[in-house]
Design a protein around this motif. Structure first.
Motif, short mmCIF file in Angstrom:
data_model
loop_
_atom_site.label_atom_id
_atom_site.label_comp_id
_atom_site.label_asym_id
_atom_site.label_seq_id
_atom_site.Cartn_x
_atom_site.Cartn_y
_atom_site.Cartn_z
N THR A 71 50.60 35.70 30.95
CA THR A 71 49.15 35.71 30.93
C THR A 71 48.67 35.69 29.49
OG1 THR A 71 47.16 36.98 31.51
CG2 THR A 71 49.16 38.24 31.08
N GLY A 72 47.51 35.09 29.28
CA GLY A 72 46.94 35.04 27.94
C GLY A 72 46.35 36.36 27.48
N ASP A 73 46.21 37.32 28.40
CA ASP A 73 45.67 38.64 28.07
C ASP A 73 46.67 39.69 28.54
OD1 ASP A 73 44.03 40.75 27.35
OD2 ASP A 73 42.83 40.66 29.19
N PRO A 74 47.82 39.79 27.85
CA PRO A 74 48.89 40.68 28.32
C PRO A 74 48.48 42.14 28.33
CG PRO A 74 49.38 39.85 26.12
CD PRO A 74 48.18 39.09 26.61
N LEU A 75 49.01 42.87 29.28
CA LEU A 75 48.72 44.30 29.41
C LEU A 75 49.68 45.07 28.51
CD1 LEU A 75 48.08 44.49 33.26
CD2 LEU A 75 46.39 44.44 31.41
N VAL A 76 49.26 45.21 27.26
CA VAL A 76 50.07 45.89 26.25
C VAL A 76 49.26 47.02 25.63
CG1 VAL A 76 51.50 43.88 25.73
CG2 VAL A 76 49.35 44.20 24.49
N PRO A 77 49.94 48.01 25.05
CA PRO A 77 49.22 49.16 24.50
C PRO A 77 48.33 48.81 23.32
CG PRO A 77 51.58 49.62 24.74
CD PRO A 77 51.40 48.16 24.94
N ASP A 78 47.22 49.48 23.25
CA ASP A 78 46.33 49.43 22.10
C ASP A 78 45.99 50.87 21.77
OD1 ASP A 78 44.54 48.80 20.10
OD2 ASP A 78 42.91 48.27 21.46
N ASP A 79 46.47 51.32 20.61
CA ASP A 79 46.24 52.71 20.20
C ASP A 79 46.77 53.70 21.24
OD1 ASP A 79 45.41 54.58 18.35
OD2 ASP A 79 43.35 54.66 19.05
N GLY A 80 47.96 53.39 21.78
CA GLY A 80 48.64 54.32 22.68
C GLY A 80 48.19 54.31 24.12
N ALA A 81 47.36 53.34 24.51
CA ALA A 81 46.90 53.29 25.89
C ALA A 81 46.67 51.83 26.30
CB ALA A 81 45.60 54.09 26.06
N ILE A 82 46.64 51.60 27.61
CA ILE A 82 46.31 50.28 28.15
C ILE A 82 45.05 50.42 28.98
CG2 ILE A 82 47.06 48.35 29.59
CD1 ILE A 82 49.93 49.12 29.06
N ARG A 83 44.09 49.55 28.69
CA ARG A 83 42.84 49.55 29.46
C ARG A 83 43.07 48.82 30.78
NH1 ARG A 83 39.11 45.71 29.89
NH2 ARG A 83 40.03 44.56 28.12
N LEU A 84 42.64 49.43 31.85
CA LEU A 84 42.83 48.86 33.18
C LEU A 84 42.01 47.57 33.32
CD1 LEU A 84 44.29 49.70 35.83
CD2 LEU A 84 42.09 50.58 36.62
N ARG A 85 42.69 46.49 33.68
CA ARG A 85 42.04 45.20 33.91
C ARG A 85 42.99 44.33 34.72
NH1 ARG A 85 43.93 45.57 28.73
NH2 ARG A 85 45.07 43.81 27.83
N GLU A 86 42.51 43.19 35.18
CA GLU A 86 43.33 42.33 36.02
C GLU A 86 44.33 41.53 35.17
OE1 GLU A 86 43.31 42.74 39.23
OE2 GLU A 86 41.76 44.22 38.82
N ALA A 87 45.42 41.15 35.82
CA ALA A 87 46.42 40.29 35.19
C ALA A 87 46.46 38.98 35.95
CB ALA A 87 47.79 40.97 35.21
N VAL A 88 46.05 37.92 35.30
CA VAL A 88 45.98 36.60 35.93
C VAL A 88 47.00 35.69 35.25
CG1 VAL A 88 44.53 34.61 36.44
CG2 VAL A 88 43.54 36.92 36.44
N ALA A 89 47.93 35.18 36.02
CA ALA A 89 48.96 34.33 35.46
C ALA A 89 48.36 33.02 34.95
CB ALA A 89 50.04 34.04 36.50
N ASP A 90 48.87 32.57 33.82
CA ASP A 90 48.40 31.34 33.20
C ASP A 90 49.33 30.19 33.60
OD1 ASP A 90 48.82 29.42 30.63
OD2 ASP A 90 46.74 30.10 30.72
N GLU A 91 48.76 29.13 34.16
CA GLU A 91 49.59 28.03 34.65
C GLU A 91 50.42 27.40 33.54
OE1 GLU A 91 50.18 27.17 37.67
OE2 GLU A 91 48.69 28.43 38.68
N GLY A 92 49.85 27.31 32.35
CA GLY A 92 50.59 26.74 31.24
C GLY A 92 51.81 27.57 30.87
#
Length: 329
Positions: free
Chosen positions: A280-301
């Motif tokens: 995904t273009g918006d990977p669910l990775v930590p920012d300042d020790g936490a991950i903000r809850l959001r959707e994960a949409v696979a990128d076709e490319g």
């Protein structure tokens, strides 16, 4: 709950990818996974190749829950996560930690086959030197026997450990390690992982008094709702962790962490940082020790770029057919 999807519904959107790892983790340098899209989002089916079909069926149930049913209501939007340090040489610890940014907790892999206790001590000490204030937990993946575990945790506790995850294989062994550590005054809590997710009855460990806390992973337990039920029945503090998932699988882990009534420990959900790329273009990775809850949409490319070779794609689709047949009955 919606009816269980047919095999053809799963196959219609199924994509098999092979993602390169930055470092060897769990003995692999490429992580293969199968993803599909349902009415409410994406699901990820990625039991490790050595798992049998019956065990893998829980992973498929979790993927279907994510894609066809969605997740329970959330109680929090930001999920604290730990950094993860594989069984790398101590000299590589700063390089690994740098990818995670600022974190308050670190999980360190220990008891790697082919390594010695001295390697573990050096690795954990390097983490402590890099992050003097961080909570450090170690994960042995049941790599020690009771005697080895008591000795190792006695030495590793010198740097200050939050807990030790699955130091030995069996529930009886966990209980014995816990007793011996208490007897010798070693202040290390015991967390059960495999003894929860790989047991026919995931509550055995709680009834046996074999752990101070449990590690819960959505896919191996069959979905967010089943994991919530297991935590409630166990009556022990829980740590939510991942099974080396892409952001699609991490989204399910975040849903579990967001729905738990209490979240006393940082979660092991920052493992997308171990991949060289995500899907995904918006990977669910930590920012300042936490991950903000959001959707994960696979990128076709990205799905196309990291598509698995034809023979591996066929292997995963055959596995999907077998496991779907188990759940469908």
């Amino acid at each position: 709950m919606l009816p269980f999807p047919t095999l053809n519904e799963l196959l219609a959107t199924a994509k098999v990818v092979s993602l390169p790892m930055r470092v060897k983790f769990r003995g692999i340098t490429e992580r293969e996974t199968l993803l599909f899209r349902g009415p409410v989002g994406w699901g990820e089916f990625c039991p490790f190749p050595e798992y049998g079909d019956a065990e893998a069926s829980r992973w498929l149930a979790a993927a279907v829950e994510a894609a066809w049913q969605g997740f329970p209501p959330q109680l929090r939007e930001n999920i604290p996560v730990n950094a993860t340090v594989p069984a790398v040489p101590a000299a590589r610890v700063p390089e690994v930690l740098e990818r995670f940014g600022r974190v308050g907790a670190v999980k360190v892999k220990v008891a790697e086959r082919g390594q010695e206790l001295a390697d573990d001590v050096a690795r954990v000490t390097a983490v402590r030197d890099a992050l003097p204030e961080a909570a450090i937990r170690v994960d042995a993946n049941a790599g020690w026997d009771v005697t080895q575990a008591v000795e190792a945790l006695g030495r590793l506790s010198a740097v200050g450990l939050e807990y030790a995850e699955q130091p030995v294989q069996h529930i009886e062994g966990l209980a014995e390690v816990r007793r011996q550590l208490a007897r010798q005054g070693t202040p290390v809590l015991i967390a059960a992982d495999e003894s929860v997710r790989k047991e026919d009855d995931p509550l055995k460990v709680a009834r046996a008094g074999a752990a101070d806390l449990i590690v819960v992973k959505v896919a191996p337990l069959g979905g967010v709702r089943r994991a919530l039920d297991i935590v409630a029945q166990a009556g022990l503090p829980a740590v939510v962790s991942s099974a080396l998932d892409t952001s699609v699988g991490i989204r399910a882990g975040l849903a579990l962490a967001a729905a738990l009534p209490e979240l006393p420990f940082a979660c092991g959900l920052g493992t997308v940082r171990l991949f060289a790329s995500d899907i995904t273009g918006d990977p669910l990775v930590p920012d300042d020790g936490a991950i903000r809850l959001r959707e994960a949409v696979a990128d076709e490319g990205l799905l196309e770029r990291y598509a698995a070779p034809a023979e591996r794609r066929d292997w995963w689709l055959d596995r999907l057919r077998r496991v779907h047949a188990i759940l469908d009955t």
